[in-house]
Design an enzyme around this catalytic site. Structure first.
Site, PDB file in Angstrom:
ATOM      1  N   GLU B  53       0.810  -1.066   0.015  1.00 32.65           N
ATOM      2  CA  GLU B  53      -0.003   0.103   0.231  1.00 32.65           C
ATOM      3  C   GLU B  53       0.828   1.196   0.016  1.00 32.65           C
ATOM      4  O   GLU B  53       0.495   2.210  -0.390  1.00 32.65           O
ATOM      5  CB  GLU B  53      -0.965   0.053   1.166  1.00 32.65           C
ATOM      6  CG  GLU B  53      -2.106  -1.125   1.033  1.00 32.65           C
ATOM      7  CD  GLU B  53      -1.625  -2.381   1.705  1.00 32.65           C
ATOM      8  OE1 GLU B  53      -0.211  -2.497   1.991  1.00 32.65           O
ATOM      9  OE2 GLU B  53      -2.336  -3.291   1.721  1.00 32.65           O
ATOM     10  N   PHE B 115     -11.334  -7.455  13.543  1.00 31.51           N
ATOM     11  CA  PHE B 115     -10.280  -7.713  12.831  1.00 31.51           C
ATOM     12  C   PHE B 115      -9.861  -7.077  11.901  1.00 31.51           C
ATOM     13  O   PHE B 115     -10.622  -6.154  11.313  1.00 31.51           O
ATOM     14  CB  PHE B 115     -10.506  -9.261  12.090  1.00 31.51           C
ATOM     15  CG  PHE B 115      -9.491  -9.624  11.054  1.00 31.51           C
ATOM     16  CD1 PHE B 115      -8.307 -10.105  11.366  1.00 31.51           C
ATOM     17  CD2 PHE B 115      -9.929  -9.717   9.813  1.00 31.51           C
ATOM     18  CE1 PHE B 115      -7.272 -10.605  10.686  1.00 31.51           C
ATOM     19  CE2 PHE B 115      -8.756 -10.259   8.780  1.00 31.51           C
ATOM     20  CZ  PHE B 115      -7.460 -10.490   9.122  1.00 31.51           C
ATOM     21  N   GLN B 116      -8.604  -6.597  11.716  1.00 28.85           N
ATOM     22  CA  GLN B 116      -8.158  -5.554  10.797  1.00 28.85           C
ATOM     23  C   GLN B 116      -8.877  -4.165  10.929  1.00 28.85           C
ATOM     24  O   GLN B 116      -9.015  -3.504  10.092  1.00 28.85           O
ATOM     25  CB  GLN B 116      -8.163  -5.994   9.361  1.00 28.85           C
ATOM     26  CG  GLN B 116      -7.213  -7.015   9.093  1.00 28.85           C
ATOM     27  CD  GLN B 116      -7.111  -7.360   7.616  1.00 28.85           C
ATOM     28  OE1 GLN B 116      -7.807  -6.903   6.550  1.00 28.85           O
ATOM     29  NE2 GLN B 116      -6.051  -7.941   7.066  1.00 28.85           N
ATOM     30  N   LYS B 165     -17.453  -1.153   5.564  1.00 31.79           N
ATOM     31  CA  LYS B 165     -18.119  -2.141   4.680  1.00 31.79           C
ATOM     32  C   LYS B 165     -19.572  -1.921   4.271  1.00 31.79           C
ATOM     33  O   LYS B 165     -19.929  -2.071   3.211  1.00 31.79           O
ATOM     34  CB  LYS B 165     -17.734  -3.228   5.165  1.00 31.79           C
ATOM     35  CG  LYS B 165     -17.627  -4.554   4.155  1.00 31.79           C
ATOM     36  CD  LYS B 165     -16.970  -5.858   4.570  1.00 31.79           C
ATOM     37  CE  LYS B 165     -16.808  -6.890   3.758  1.00 31.79           C
ATOM     38  NZ  LYS B 165     -16.060  -8.004   4.268  1.00 31.79           N
ATOM     39  N   MET B 467      24.627   8.839   2.373  1.00 27.98           N
ATOM     40  CA  MET B 467      24.558  10.173   3.037  1.00 27.98           C
ATOM     41  C   MET B 467      24.719  10.003   4.545  1.00 27.98           C
ATOM     42  O   MET B 467      25.367  11.007   5.043  1.00 27.98           O
ATOM     43  CB  MET B 467      22.975  11.034   2.950  1.00 27.98           C
ATOM     44  CG  MET B 467      22.965  12.264   3.339  1.00 27.98           C
ATOM     45  SD  MET B 467      24.129  13.181   2.415  1.00 27.98           S
ATOM     46  CE  MET B 467      23.277  14.010   1.146  1.00 27.98           C
TER      47      MET B 467
END
Lengths: 90, 554
Positions: B53, B115-116, B165, B467
């Protein structure tokens, strides 16, 4: 920040009563370097405008915080209540 | 959309995306966003499946920056949503218009540690310009229109819309709300034009300091006309590169920590600084109270909060650059200053006569810049290669140089290039990356393979976090800590496994032919350029130092 010498301010914030607007104000206030010393909030259910009084203190100029709170999408106005704001001396 | 199926929240999302002209989106499916992915099947929006993502959010950023349109990404709830955050924070820091859609657990399950489930709405407060959570299907259409308007309005930025959802599944009727005009509506009162004119006409040593706001305001013509008519010596921030004509004899290049010597010396010496869409970032100013210490300041910006934030403006001018810059466009009598600065510029010109056979990265990037086709879009990652690209490549438009400026996010370059290439299929897109950065989103090579995206990757490889290694050598007594990457994978083999043509070069004599081969290749290409691990980026303004105290060697 030295709490003894910090300036104290009272902000009057008018805002649309939208999702998480209070969290947004508190997050910006903390992130921009201001301590929160007190708060009152109420909503006018007629027009869904909330009035939030925020007591803050910081070494930084209050204009920095006013400009950042003003940028939040739902905010209508931010003003300093000069009668309640003060500079504390040691 | 199949007419026999009632419109759902998910279907409505795509109708509104189409209404806003969205053709391409970047994302990754998962449980709580499945109804939206189901609706995607029936939509005309083309979805690009990224492999993380974070890649999706950076591709949306790259898409937006290369095209000037809103970039759109989406992810499921929980880890999908949190993985978007770095890209959104990057977009906020660099003022990039992005709309992010996240799935959320059903409203009835919210707040139950489902969940999630994660509070992405709460997490979004610090990394978006604004965010919404839709808990009533009746609000969805209005919220989505507002998301696009807010992303584009005033100082641009990312907006997140979290959609549970059950809202995605709910039946809805589109009201076909007319899309409001999305042009910049911000009208700001503060504009001290009279004071600014007075400062400008009396200045003996004025400098034009241009930032990323010029490109964001689409005011390149105006700033170039201002620079040309006034004859002002000019400098640019990292994100402003491309706004000014790099061939202008009064243009001095980038200022700041790795800016050109002439830019930093001229700014230090100036008596008036005209900041245009720039915000006195710490990487620009060095020690703030010694930055342009004798200068008055005219500050053009769209964001009230930037005025007086780090430097008091003697004449603030708030509002749209396209309208305000012409108000100060006039010829000036500053020939002595111009002559002085041009002489300094000549004395400080870059040198590419690097001894030995090892490849000198600045020379490679200069040659790429000279050979790349017109309107090539270059993205970078973060580190030494990024600064070398900024110093040694020329860009004729800010949309042709995409780099993570404010956040300095390693892993930006590859997915941003994917987004840029999808938005501009007919232009060449080059990623300049490093062997540290490329590994941060290396999974996006799979996205390149899947969609046959012909980006060219120049991998500047010193087998180090260069760097950080440079700073450890210079400022931490050479105590090297966790900067060795000599066990990197075989990058040629890695690229080849994704059907990307690849080549490694180690000698100066190979450089020109390799660049030409890469640019002439039709598909994706990875050119691994091995350089000396001890090469440093110069000049360097040490931390907490004034910009005129730059180091030019160790």
């Amino acid at each position: 920040m030295n709490p003894i010498t910090m300036n104290k301010y009272k902000l009057i914030i008018m805002t649309d009563d939208k999702q998480v607007v209070l969290e947004r104000i508190l997050q910006v206030t903390r992130y921009r370097g201001f301590l929160i010393n007190g708060m009152t909030a109420q909503v006018n259910t007629g027009n869904n405008i909330a009035t939030i009084e925020l007591l803050v203190s910081s070494d930084r100029p209050i204009s920095l915080l006013i400009d950042q709170i003003n940028k939040l999408v739902d905010i209508k106005s931010v003003a300093v209540d000069n009668s309640s704001s003060q500079r504390c001396s040691a | 959309m199949n007419d026999s199926k009632p419109l759902t929240g998910g279907g409505l999302l795509f109708k509104i995306l189409e209404q806003h002209g969205v053709e391409h989106i970047f994302g990754y499916p998962g449980g709580a966003i499945m109804p939206i992915y189901d609706a995607l099947v029936d939509s005309n929006v083309q979805h690009f499946l990224c492999r993380h993502e974070q890649g999706a959010s950076f591709s949306a950023v790259g898409y937006a920056r290369a095209s000037g349109k809103v970039g759109v990404c989406m992810a499921t709830s929980g880890p999908g949503a949190t993985n978007l955050i770095t890209g959104l924070a990057d977009a906020l820091a660099d003022s990039i218009p992005v709309v992010a859609i996240t799935g959320q657990v059903p409203t009835a399950a919210m707040g139950s540690d489902a969940f999630q489930e994660t509070d992405i709405f709460g997490l979004s407060l610090a990394c978006t310009k604004h965010s919404f959570q839709v808990t009533d299907i009746a609000d969805l259409e209005k919220v989505l229109h507002k998301a696009f308007a807010i992303a584009l309005e005033g100082r641009q930025g990312p907006v997140l819309v979290d959609i549970p959802k059950d809202i995605q599944i709910a039946a809805v009727e589109q009201t076909f709300t007319k899309v409001a005009s999305l042009k910049n509506k911000v009208k700001l009162p503060l504009a001290d034009i009279t004071k600014a004119l007075d400062l400008l006409t009396h200045a003996k040593k004025p400098i034009l300091y241009v930032g990323g706001g010029v490109g964001m305001a689409n005011a390149i013509d105006e700033v170039r006309s201002f620079a040309e008519t006034t004859g002002l010596p000019s400098v640019s921030t990292l994100k402003g590169l491309g706004a000014l004509n790099p061939d202008d004899e009064n243009y001095l290049g980038m200022l700041g920590m790795h800016g050109t010597k002439v830019a930093n010396l001229a700014v230090h010496d100036c008596d008036l600084l005209i900041a245009v869409g720039a915000r006195f970032d710490d990487r620009v100013t060095g020690k703030l109270d010694q930055f342009a210490p004798d200068a008055k300041v005219i500050h053009f910006d769209i964001d009230t909060a930037e005025i007086n934030k780090r430097r008091i403006a003697d004449a603030p001018i708030l509002g749209d650059l396209k309208e305000n810059l012409p108000l100060l466009t006039m010829s000036l009598d500053i020939q002595d200053w111009q002559t002085q600065v041009r002489q300094m510029k000549e004395n400080c010109a870059w040198r590419y006569d690097h001894p030995g056979e090892r490849i000198f990265a600045p020379a490679v990037l200069k040659e790429v810049s000279d050979l790349m086709p017109e309107n090539t879009c270059v993205t970078t990652d973060v580190g030494q290669h990024q600064m070398w690209a900024a110093q040694h490549m020329n860009f004729d438009d800010p949309s042709n140089f995409l780099t993570s400026g404010s956040m300095g996010t390693m892993g930006f370059g590859l997915p941003a290039a994917i987004g840029a290439q999808i938005s501009r299929p007919h232009d060449t897109v080059i990623v300049v990356s490093g062997d540290g950065s490329i590994m941060m989103n290396v999974q996006e090579l799979a996205t390149i393979k899947r969609y046959q995206i012909p980006v060219k990757i120049i991998l500047i490889d010193n087998a180090k976090l260069g760097m950080v290694r440079q700073w450890q050598d210079l400022f931490f007594d050479g105590r090297l800590s966790e900067t060795d990457l000599s066990d990197n994978p075989d990058f040629v083999m890695l690229a080849t496994s994704f059907d990307i043509k690849a080549k490694q070069i180690t000698q100066k004599s190979e450089v020109t032919a390799a660049i030409k081969e890469m640019l002439d290749h039709d598909g994706a290409y990875l050119l691994q350029v091995k350089i000396d691990a001890k090469d440093n980026v110069w000049p360097l303004v040490p931390p907490n130092s004034a910009n005129n105290e730059m180091m030019e060697s160790a």
